[in-house]
Each structure stands twice: as C-alpha cells, then as structure tokens.
Design a protein around this motif. Structure first.
Motif, PDB file in Angstrom:
ATOM      1  N   LEU A 114       0.880  -1.162   0.000  1.00  0.00           N
ATOM      2  CA  LEU A 114       0.000   0.000   0.000  1.00  0.00           C
ATOM      3  C   LEU A 114       0.921   1.216   0.000  1.00  0.00           C
ATOM      4  N   PRO A 115       1.122   1.820  -1.168  1.00  0.00           N
ATOM      5  CA  PRO A 115       2.182   2.822  -1.290  1.00  0.00           C
ATOM      6  C   PRO A 115       1.858   4.149  -0.627  1.00  0.00           C
ATOM      7  N   LEU A 116       2.910   4.824  -0.226  1.00  0.00           N
ATOM      8  CA  LEU A 116       2.789   6.162   0.348  1.00  0.00           C
ATOM      9  C   LEU A 116       2.228   7.132  -0.687  1.00  0.00           C
ATOM     10  N   HIS A 117       2.701   7.009  -1.919  1.00  0.00           N
ATOM     11  CA  HIS A 117       2.240   7.856  -3.024  1.00  0.00           C
ATOM     12  C   HIS A 117       1.608   6.967  -4.099  1.00  0.00           C
ATOM     13  N   PRO A 118       0.745   7.499  -4.927  1.00  0.00           N
ATOM     14  CA  PRO A 118       0.219   6.710  -6.039  1.00  0.00           C
ATOM     15  C   PRO A 118       1.364   6.127  -6.876  1.00  0.00           C
ATOM     16  N   ARG A 119       1.141   4.933  -7.415  1.00  0.00           N
ATOM     17  CA  ARG A 119       2.203   4.249  -8.157  1.00  0.00           C
ATOM     18  C   ARG A 119       2.647   5.035  -9.384  1.00  0.00           C
ATOM     19  N   GLU A 120       1.730   5.858  -9.922  1.00  0.00           N
ATOM     20  CA  GLU A 120       2.111   6.687 -11.067  1.00  0.00           C
ATOM     21  C   GLU A 120       3.325   7.552 -10.746  1.00  0.00           C
ATOM     22  N   LEU A 121       3.453   7.912  -9.462  1.00  0.00           N
ATOM     23  CA  LEU A 121       4.580   8.736  -9.020  1.00  0.00           C
ATOM     24  C   LEU A 121       5.697   7.866  -8.450  1.00  0.00           C
ATOM     25  N   SER A 122       5.358   7.034  -7.441  1.00  0.00           N
ATOM     26  CA  SER A 122       6.392   6.303  -6.699  1.00  0.00           C
ATOM     27  C   SER A 122       7.069   5.216  -7.527  1.00  0.00           C
ATOM     28  N   GLU A 123       6.350   4.640  -8.493  1.00  0.00           N
ATOM     29  CA  GLU A 123       6.941   3.606  -9.334  1.00  0.00           C
ATOM     30  C   GLU A 123       7.102   4.083 -10.775  1.00  0.00           C
ATOM     31  N   GLY A 124       6.828   5.370 -10.987  1.00  0.00           N
ATOM     32  CA  GLY A 124       6.895   5.928 -12.327  1.00  0.00           C
ATOM     33  C   GLY A 124       7.754   7.170 -12.410  1.00  0.00           C
ATOM     34  N   SER A 125       7.123   8.328 -12.463  1.00  0.00           N
ATOM     35  CA  SER A 125       7.837   9.560 -12.809  1.00  0.00           C
ATOM     36  C   SER A 125       8.863  10.015 -11.786  1.00  0.00           C
ATOM     37  N   ALA A 126       8.749   9.597 -10.516  1.00  0.00           N
ATOM     38  CA  ALA A 126       9.734  10.019  -9.504  1.00  0.00           C
ATOM     39  C   ALA A 126      10.751   8.937  -9.185  1.00  0.00           C
ATOM     40  N   SER A 127      10.505   7.717  -9.616  1.00  0.00           N
ATOM     41  CA  SER A 127      11.398   6.591  -9.312  1.00  0.00           C
ATOM     42  C   SER A 127      12.670   6.673 -10.157  1.00  0.00           C
ATOM     43  N   LEU A 128      13.797   6.321  -9.552  1.00  0.00           N
ATOM     44  CA  LEU A 128      15.093   6.390 -10.250  1.00  0.00           C
ATOM     45  C   LEU A 128      15.307   5.121 -11.086  1.00  0.00           C
ATOM     46  N   PRO A 130      16.177   2.826 -14.365  1.00  0.00           N
ATOM     47  CA  PRO A 130      17.317   2.946 -15.271  1.00  0.00           C
ATOM     48  C   PRO A 130      16.956   3.633 -16.584  1.00  0.00           C
ATOM     49  N   ASP A 131      17.933   4.394 -17.093  1.00  0.00           N
ATOM     50  CA  ASP A 131      17.837   5.060 -18.399  1.00  0.00           C
ATOM     51  C   ASP A 131      16.760   6.135 -18.451  1.00  0.00           C
ATOM     52  N   GLN A 132      16.388   6.673 -17.280  1.00  0.00           N
ATOM     53  CA  GLN A 132      15.406   7.748 -17.211  1.00  0.00           C
ATOM     54  C   GLN A 132      16.026   8.956 -16.517  1.00  0.00           C
ATOM     55  N   VAL A 133      15.857  10.136 -17.096  1.00  0.00           N
ATOM     56  CA  VAL A 133      16.335  11.359 -16.458  1.00  0.00           C
ATOM     57  C   VAL A 133      15.339  11.741 -15.363  1.00  0.00           C
ATOM     58  N   ARG A 134      15.865  11.948 -14.152  1.00  0.00           N
ATOM     59  CA  ARG A 134      14.996  12.199 -13.006  1.00  0.00           C
ATOM     60  C   ARG A 134      15.542  13.352 -12.156  1.00  0.00           C
ATOM     61  N   PRO A 135      14.631  14.117 -11.512  1.00  0.00           N
ATOM     62  CA  PRO A 135      15.083  15.115 -10.529  1.00  0.00           C
ATOM     63  C   PRO A 135      15.496  14.413  -9.242  1.00  0.00           C
ATOM     64  N   ALA A 136      16.612  14.846  -8.678  1.00  0.00           N
ATOM     65  CA  ALA A 136      17.119  14.182  -7.472  1.00  0.00           C
ATOM     66  C   ALA A 136      17.779  15.187  -6.547  1.00  0.00           C
ATOM     67  N   ALA A 137      17.853  14.796  -5.271  1.00  0.00           N
ATOM     68  CA  ALA A 137      18.715  15.482  -4.310  1.00  0.00           C
ATOM     69  C   ALA A 137      20.014  14.694  -4.305  1.00  0.00           C
ATOM     70  N   ARG A 156      20.259  20.055  -5.641  1.00  0.00           N
ATOM     71  CA  ARG A 156      19.306  19.550  -6.621  1.00  0.00           C
ATOM     72  C   ARG A 156      20.012  19.314  -7.962  1.00  0.00           C
ATOM     73  N   ALA A 157      19.702  18.175  -8.576  1.00  0.00           N
ATOM     74  CA  ALA A 157      20.368  17.810  -9.820  1.00  0.00           C
ATOM     75  C   ALA A 157      19.434  16.981 -10.692  1.00  0.00           C
ATOM     76  N   LEU A 158      19.786  16.890 -11.965  1.00  0.00           N
ATOM     77  CA  LEU A 158      19.183  15.923 -12.865  1.00  0.00           C
ATOM     78  C   LEU A 158      20.129  14.738 -12.953  1.00  0.00           C
ATOM     79  N   VAL A 159      19.605  13.546 -12.788  1.00  0.00           N
ATOM     80  CA  VAL A 159      20.455  12.357 -12.792  1.00  0.00           C
ATOM     81  C   VAL A 159      19.839  11.284 -13.692  1.00  0.00           C
ATOM     82  N   ARG A 160      20.669  10.288 -14.003  1.00  0.00           N
ATOM     83  CA  ARG A 160      20.179   9.153 -14.776  1.00  0.00           C
ATOM     84  C   ARG A 160      20.890   7.893 -14.297  1.00  0.00           C
TER      85      ARG A 160
END
Length: 468
Positions: A114-128, A130-137, A156-160
């Motif tokens: 039962l995720p803290l955030h909707p899976r669209e975020l926690s397992e999608g757009s915010a998850s690190l 592989p091969d995806q550019v993501r915002p990170a601390a 704050r950085a963009l990482v992959r």
C-alpha cells in the motif's frame, strides 16, 4: 535463503488490511496530481546525467529511492548518492500531499504494498528507474582513506541511473570480481564504514529476517540472512543519514531519528546470558564489538542477538527549531542520524531532505517543510508502529496456517529466551523457520525437541511445548 517450500492454504491478507483500516485506493484528485506532477525546481538543477549511477534494490521493487556511484581517489573516495526529489513534485497542501501525510509510509504485505504515493509517481515519474532522467537530491560525500567523511553537501540535480541491481546479484558479482565500475569500491567502503561503526559503539544485529513469500495458495516462510551486500548498501544509507544529521544540528533545525543509549539493566542481562552460553566477553569490550564478532550461524549467536534487541528500544523522532533536543543521538548507530534516503516510501524523508538542501545551499528553508517538523515526529511514530504490527501480523498468520495441520508433531528448536516466571520461553524452529512461545522450561541456548501445541489461525497464534 532457507525455504520451507511448504504450501500454505489460501491466505487472506486482506483481513489484516481491514484490521488496520488501510486501503490502496487514493482519492481521484490525488492520483491525477501524481500523474501530472512536474518538477517545481527544474530551473535550479545541475545536470549530472553524466554520472553513471546505479540502483541496488530487491528484484521486484519499482519504487527506487536511491542511486549510487563511488569513485576511488588518491586520498580516499567520493560517494555520490542520488535520492528521489519528492519535495519538488508534491505540491504542499495539495490532495496528494494531504493523503501521503495520512499514510506516513508505504505498508508492505506479502501480496503487495500500500504505497505512500500513487504508483504513477512512486513507481513511475519520480522513481530512479534505469535510463530515465529524473530530478534528485544529489549528495556528494568525500571520504578519507579510512572511510571517514571530510566534506559533504547536497544539491538539486538531474540524474540518470544506468543500471539496476539486486543484493544477491551484487554479492555474486563481488565474489566473482565483476562488479559494475560504479560500485567496484562498494565492498571496500562498506567494510570501512562497518569498522567505523564498531569503533563508535554502534550495535548492528545480524539476525536473519523471516519473510512471507510466494503466491496465493503457495505462501511460505523463508529465512533471509543478511548478506555482505545488504550491509555494504546499508552503510552508504547510514553514512548519508549521519551527514544529514550533522547539517541539521549545525543549523539547529531539523528532524532526527533517535534512540536512547542501551539500558544498564539490559546490558547486565545480556552479559549474564553470554556467561551462561560460554561466550567470552572481556571487561571493557563494547557490546557492539562483541556482537559483530559472533558467528551468525551458531545457536549461541542467535540467542545473544535476540537478547540484544532489548538494547535497541525507545526509537523515536526529535523535531527541533532553534534549540537542540535533549537526545540527538541514535544509540544503535552510535551517532546522530536522520532519515533522508527513502522519500518515496517514508514521509519524513521529504521534509528532512528539504531542510538539508536549504542548509547546504545557504538559503531559507521553505515554510511548508519547516512548519511541519513538530507534527511529523508524532505522525512517524504512529506510522512506524502500524508498519511493525502489520509485519508481525502477516508472519504470525502465515506461521499458523502452515502449521495448522501439524499439531502434536515434534520439531527441533533453539531456545532463544528461557522462561522467567512472567512469560513463557521463546524458541526458534529452523524448519519451517518459525519463532514462537514455548511452554515448559527449556534450557536457554540449547537445541531441544518441542511439540507443537497450538496453531490457531483465527488468533494468529503458534505455541510449542517442552516436556524435558
């Protein structure tokens, strides 16, 4: 991995969800906000997609909070640790923010989470992933040759991430000498940090975890021992949490994870147990050093480490702003520590990370993060308690189901805690791997034959009996 491979009849973990009033369903507006989330700090990011970060997580995980890169230098090491920047994609006061505050953390069940955030975020757009550019601390931590931090900060950085690994794969690659270049130095740094932990008085227990695994109709209990790869990876997370705590303590604002020092009575009790088991414990030797030197596969070690859990009671959170709290250390770690490395799965990390980003940059801490600190301490205490109860309930239910048709059978068990007049003894049965109460007076630290007396599915209760 030790497995029972005993099929349990259909288990309904939904009963436990209902008991704790948990639902996977998110409000529709919160789900929509997760789907349409954008990086509020895009203009402030440094592009570090050149850094070949990798992730290390359980093989089925999709909510990847952390990615790591370790470089060896002439003077030591540089650890780069990217953490999903949840604070940049969750709007304060939004439906998504309100719902995540209600949950506190991701709750895990054998048949799903039962995720803290909707899976669209926690397992999608915010998850690190592989091969995806993501915002990170992105934490940058410089270590000397002994593994001690000499300089650190977060920005704050963009990482992959360039690859994802699991613990068993990392362990196997380390043994074969084929670790990915980004983590080739992980074993060395992990060992140095583990040695430093012992030196500062940390208490690190190597107890194996009971895990419920499988699928409907085929649930089993497995014993998952801690591998070196688990420990190496944990040391990087602990290192980052300790650096975060230093930043917040220096700024006199933040949220610490705390634990009182070991209770004197508990230390005396474990010393008596060690003596009874024939384990030599020299005067003046720290308990953490003793435990680290034990053979994790021996019955005596299992007894002592189980007893040592009494040294790690009273964990909590300390929020502060302007004046340091009375307790700032985590007794199990032997240093101040803060949760910052799992914001996709734990609410407090989003806020603590935001404090660290501001302190590191010399900017003002956002009011939404600063103002929430006092409430977070209590919220996370309640959430942690619920998570622990859920874990125990799932294991207890599975144990009872697996053993339901075996009442009256004999099992070999290690006595991890003898009866003391107030409560029954505790035993650990290796096959299937089950920890339970035992009536009678079995001798502590010994391997004995016990009889299964109770396996009550409705009560989620298993009890063995010893007759001498």
């Amino acid at each position: 991995m030790v497995s029972t491979r005993i099929a349990a009849r259909a288990l309904d973990f939904g009963v436990i969800r209902t008991e704790f009033a948990l639902s996977e369903d998110y409000p529709a507006d919160a789900v929509e906000q997760a789907r349409s989330a954008v990086d509020a700090n895009a203009a402030d990011r440094v592009d570090r997609t050149d850094l070949p970060l990798v992730t290390i997580d359980p093989p089925t995980s999709m909510d990847l909070d952390q990615a790591v890169h370790i470089a060896k230098t002439d003077s030591g090491f540089v650890v780069s640790y990217a953490i999903a920047d949840v604070g940049a994609v969750v709007v304060p006061g939004s439906a998504l923010d309100i719902e995540s505050r209600k949950r506190g953390q991701t709750f895990y069940f054998p048949d799903g989470s039962l995720p803290l955030h909707p899976r669209e975020l926690s397992e999608g757009s915010a998850s690190l992933l592989p091969d995806q550019v993501r915002p990170a601390a992105l934490w940058t931590i410089e270590l000397d040759a002994t593994g001690e931090p000499t300089k650190f900060g977060v920005a704050r950085a963009l990482v992959r991430s360039v690859a994802r690994f699991d613990y068993q794969g990392v362990q196997a690659a380390a043994a074969a000498g084929t670790l990915h270049p980004s983590i080739a130095a992980l074993p060395e740094v992990g060992k140095l940090r583990s040695e430093a932990a012992i030196a500062r008085g940390a208490i690190e227990l190597k107890l194996p975890d009971q895990e419920v695994v499988g699928s409907p109709g085929q649930w089993t209990i497995e014993l998952h021992p801690h591998t070196e790869a688990d420990d190496w990876n944990a040391e990087i997370s602990l290192l980052t949490g300790m650096c975060a705590a230093k930043l917040m303590i220096e700024a006199k604002v933040g949220l610490l994870r705390t634990l009182p020092p070991p209770d004197r009575e508990a230390l005396q009790s474990i010393r008596r147990t060690a003596s009874a088991l024939g384990v030599t414990w020299a005067d003046g030797r720290p308990v953490g050093e003793l435990l680290a030197a034990l053979d994790p596969n021996s019955p005596a070690s299992l007894v002592l480490m189980t007893e040592a859990t009494t040294l790690l009671r009273g964990a909590g959170y300390a929020a502060f702003d302007g004046q340091l709290p009375e307790l700032i250390e985590h007794g199990g770690i032997g240093a101040p520590y803060a949760h910052v490395t799992a914001p996709l799965r734990r609410l407090s990390d989003r806020y603590a990370t935001e404090v660290c980003l501001a302190v590191s940059a010399g900017t003002d801490i956002p009011a939404w993060a600063r103002d929430a600190l006092p409430e977070l301490a209590e919220l996370m205490r309640g959430s942690d308690s619920t998570a622990n109860k859920i874990d125990r309930a799932c294991v207890d239910l599975t144990e009872a189901v697996i053993l339901a048709n075996r009442v009256g059978e004999k099992f070999q068990a290690v006595v991890v805690k003898e009866a003391d007049g107030k409560r029954d003894a505790d035993v650990f049965v290796a096959n299937p791997p089950i920890a339970a109460r035992c009536t009678g007076k079995p001798p502590e630290g010994q391997m004995v034959a016990v009889e299964l007396a109770v396996a009550d599915v409705a009560a989620r209760s298993v009890v063995f009996a010893y007759s001498g």
